[in-house]
Write a protein that holds these residues in place. Structure first.
Motif, PDB file in Angstrom:
ATOM      1  N   THR A 151      32.790   9.320 -41.772  1.00 30.73           N
ATOM      2  CA  THR A 151      31.465   9.306 -41.160  1.00 30.73           C
ATOM      3  C   THR A 151      31.487   8.806 -39.712  1.00 30.73           C
ATOM      4  N   THR A 152      32.650   8.462 -39.209  1.00 33.52           N
ATOM      5  CA  THR A 152      32.721   7.989 -37.830  1.00 33.52           C
ATOM      6  C   THR A 152      32.304   9.123 -36.908  1.00 33.52           C
ATOM      7  N   ALA A 153      31.223   8.901 -36.212  1.00 35.36           N
ATOM      8  CA  ALA A 153      30.714   9.913 -35.299  1.00 35.36           C
ATOM      9  C   ALA A 153      30.317   9.242 -34.002  1.00 35.36           C
ATOM     10  N   ALA A 154      30.676   9.867 -32.924  1.00 40.46           N
ATOM     11  CA  ALA A 154      30.328   9.340 -31.612  1.00 40.46           C
ATOM     12  C   ALA A 154      30.047  10.506 -30.683  1.00 40.46           C
ATOM     13  N   ASP A 155      29.144  10.254 -29.757  1.00 39.09           N
ATOM     14  CA  ASP A 155      28.789  11.268 -28.781  1.00 39.09           C
ATOM     15  C   ASP A 155      28.698  10.589 -27.418  1.00 39.09           C
ATOM     16  N   VAL A 156      29.276  11.224 -26.427  1.00 39.20           N
ATOM     17  CA  VAL A 156      29.222  10.702 -25.066  1.00 39.20           C
ATOM     18  C   VAL A 156      28.667  11.799 -24.168  1.00 39.20           C
ATOM     19  N   ALA A 157      27.608  11.477 -23.439  1.00 34.27           N
ATOM     20  CA  ALA A 157      27.005  12.439 -22.517  1.00 34.27           C
ATOM     21  C   ALA A 157      26.970  11.830 -21.123  1.00 34.27           C
ATOM     22  N   LEU A 158      27.386  12.605 -20.154  1.00 37.11           N
ATOM     23  CA  LEU A 158      27.411  12.174 -18.758  1.00 37.11           C
ATOM     24  C   LEU A 158      26.285  12.909 -18.034  1.00 37.11           C
ATOM     25  N   ARG A 159      25.433  12.163 -17.337  1.00 33.84           N
ATOM     26  CA  ARG A 159      24.294  12.762 -16.637  1.00 33.84           C
ATOM     27  C   ARG A 159      24.249  12.229 -15.212  1.00 33.84           C
ATOM     28  N   VAL A 183      24.791   8.306 -15.345  1.00 34.76           N
ATOM     29  CA  VAL A 183      24.474   7.665 -16.610  1.00 34.76           C
ATOM     30  C   VAL A 183      25.433   8.193 -17.664  1.00 34.76           C
ATOM     31  N   ILE A 184      26.070   7.275 -18.375  1.00 38.55           N
ATOM     32  CA  ILE A 184      26.884   7.642 -19.535  1.00 38.55           C
ATOM     33  C   ILE A 184      26.133   7.141 -20.760  1.00 38.55           C
ATOM     34  N   ALA A 185      25.658   8.065 -21.569  1.00 44.59           N
ATOM     35  CA  ALA A 185      24.954   7.709 -22.799  1.00 44.59           C
ATOM     36  C   ALA A 185      25.946   7.799 -23.950  1.00 44.59           C
ATOM     37  N   ALA A 186      26.202   6.671 -24.578  1.00 43.17           N
ATOM     38  CA  ALA A 186      27.144   6.600 -25.697  1.00 43.17           C
ATOM     39  C   ALA A 186      26.345   6.347 -26.969  1.00 43.17           C
ATOM     40  N   ARG A 187      26.482   7.258 -27.927  1.00 44.69           N
ATOM     41  CA  ARG A 187      25.730   7.145 -29.172  1.00 44.69           C
ATOM     42  C   ARG A 187      26.681   7.182 -30.351  1.00 44.69           C
ATOM     43  N   GLY A 188      26.412   6.350 -31.335  1.00 37.64           N
ATOM     44  CA  GLY A 188      27.210   6.388 -32.557  1.00 37.64           C
ATOM     45  C   GLY A 188      28.138   5.205 -32.669  1.00 37.64           C
ATOM     46  N   GLU A 189      29.315   5.480 -33.226  1.00 34.15           N
ATOM     47  CA  GLU A 189      30.297   4.442 -33.507  1.00 34.15           C
ATOM     48  C   GLU A 189      31.542   4.661 -32.657  1.00 34.15           C
ATOM     49  N   PHE A 190      31.945   3.596 -31.953  1.00 36.20           N
ATOM     50  CA  PHE A 190      33.109   3.692 -31.073  1.00 36.20           C
ATOM     51  C   PHE A 190      34.213   2.777 -31.576  1.00 36.20           C
ATOM     52  N   ASP A 191      35.274   3.426 -32.021  1.00 35.40           N
ATOM     53  CA  ASP A 191      36.447   2.728 -32.525  1.00 35.40           C
ATOM     54  C   ASP A 191      37.668   3.308 -31.817  1.00 35.40           C
ATOM     55  N   ALA A 192      38.846   3.036 -32.339  1.00 39.43           N
ATOM     56  CA  ALA A 192      40.076   3.509 -31.689  1.00 39.43           C
ATOM     57  C   ALA A 192      40.160   5.031 -31.636  1.00 39.43           C
ATOM     58  N   LEU A 193      39.514   5.711 -32.559  1.00 35.90           N
ATOM     59  CA  LEU A 193      39.562   7.177 -32.586  1.00 35.90           C
ATOM     60  C   LEU A 193      38.542   7.815 -31.652  1.00 35.90           C
ATOM     61  N   THR A 194      37.406   7.167 -31.455  1.00 38.80           N
ATOM     62  CA  THR A 194      36.332   7.787 -30.674  1.00 38.80           C
ATOM     63  C   THR A 194      36.202   7.239 -29.254  1.00 38.80           C
ATOM     64  N   THR A 195      36.784   6.088 -28.973  1.00 39.15           N
ATOM     65  CA  THR A 195      36.674   5.493 -27.642  1.00 39.15           C
ATOM     66  C   THR A 195      37.331   6.326 -26.541  1.00 39.15           C
ATOM     67  N   SER A 238      22.278   1.923 -25.904  1.00 36.70           N
ATOM     68  CA  SER A 238      21.114   1.592 -26.724  1.00 36.70           C
ATOM     69  C   SER A 238      21.130   2.280 -28.090  1.00 36.70           C
ATOM     70  N   GLU A 239      21.874   3.361 -28.221  1.00 30.45           N
ATOM     71  CA  GLU A 239      21.963   4.069 -29.501  1.00 30.45           C
ATOM     72  C   GLU A 239      23.364   3.970 -30.102  1.00 30.45           C
ATOM     73  N   THR A 240      24.062   2.911 -29.755  1.00 30.13           N
ATOM     74  CA  THR A 240      25.404   2.688 -30.269  1.00 30.13           C
ATOM     75  C   THR A 240      25.327   1.767 -31.481  1.00 30.13           C
ATOM     76  N   ALA A 241      25.898   2.238 -32.585  1.00 30.69           N
ATOM     77  CA  ALA A 241      25.835   1.483 -33.838  1.00 30.69           C
ATOM     78  C   ALA A 241      27.008   0.527 -34.003  1.00 30.69           C
ATOM     79  N   PHE A 242      28.172   0.888 -33.475  1.00 33.42           N
ATOM     80  CA  PHE A 242      29.372   0.060 -33.617  1.00 33.42           C
ATOM     81  C   PHE A 242      30.177   0.185 -32.343  1.00 33.42           C
ATOM     82  N   PHE A 243      30.677  -0.945 -31.847  1.00 31.60           N
ATOM     83  CA  PHE A 243      31.441  -0.964 -30.609  1.00 31.60           C
ATOM     84  C   PHE A 243      32.654  -1.856 -30.823  1.00 31.60           C
ATOM     85  N   SER A 244      33.808  -1.250 -31.016  1.00 33.26           N
ATOM     86  CA  SER A 244      35.035  -1.988 -31.332  1.00 33.26           C
ATOM     87  C   SER A 244      35.604  -2.688 -30.108  1.00 33.26           C
TER      88      SER A 244
END
Length: 125
Positions: free
Chosen positions: A13-21, A28-40, A63-69
């Protein structure tokens, strides 16, 4: 372990999304979801791309980041250390992420803002 059973050490279920605007004020870098060793690494790539443009402001919207390793926190610290002049790195972060950075003694390295718009328009102080 049976090969047909999922590996309990890997999160499906590890899901992360990064959008650059790009905006007139910065990036602006919007980081959403869970950021671990696989998604960072996706976050690190976005930070690298943004800093290569030497924007006046780099906003990390967590602001929409659930986990930040610890790996993801390292990416934030690296962004601040490599930004240099004239880039101001600002964070829009949830209270749990702010608390984590404070407990690690890293809060003093970042300018915090409540919204992305505030981060883009606030004069560093």
């Amino acid at each position: 372990m049976n090969p047909s059973e999922p590996d309990p050490t890997v999160s499906a279920t590890t899901a992360a999304d990064v959008a650059l605007r790009h905006t007139g004020e910065g990036v602006v870098i919007a980081a959403r979801g869970e950021f671990d060793a696989l998604t960072t690494p996706a976050l690190q790539e976005a930070i690298h791309d943004a800093l290569a443009e030497r924007p006046r402001v780099l906003v990390m919207d967590l602001s929409e980041t659930a986990f930040f390793s610890s790996t993801a926190i390292g990416a934030l610290v690296d962004a601040e250390l490599t930004a240099g002049e004239p880039t101001s790195v600002r964070l829009v972060a949830s209270p749990p992420i702010r608390r984590t950075l404070r407990l690690l003694g890293l809060d003093r390295h970042f300018d915090y803002c409540d919204t992305t718009d505030d981060a883009l328009t606030t004069t560093p102080g």
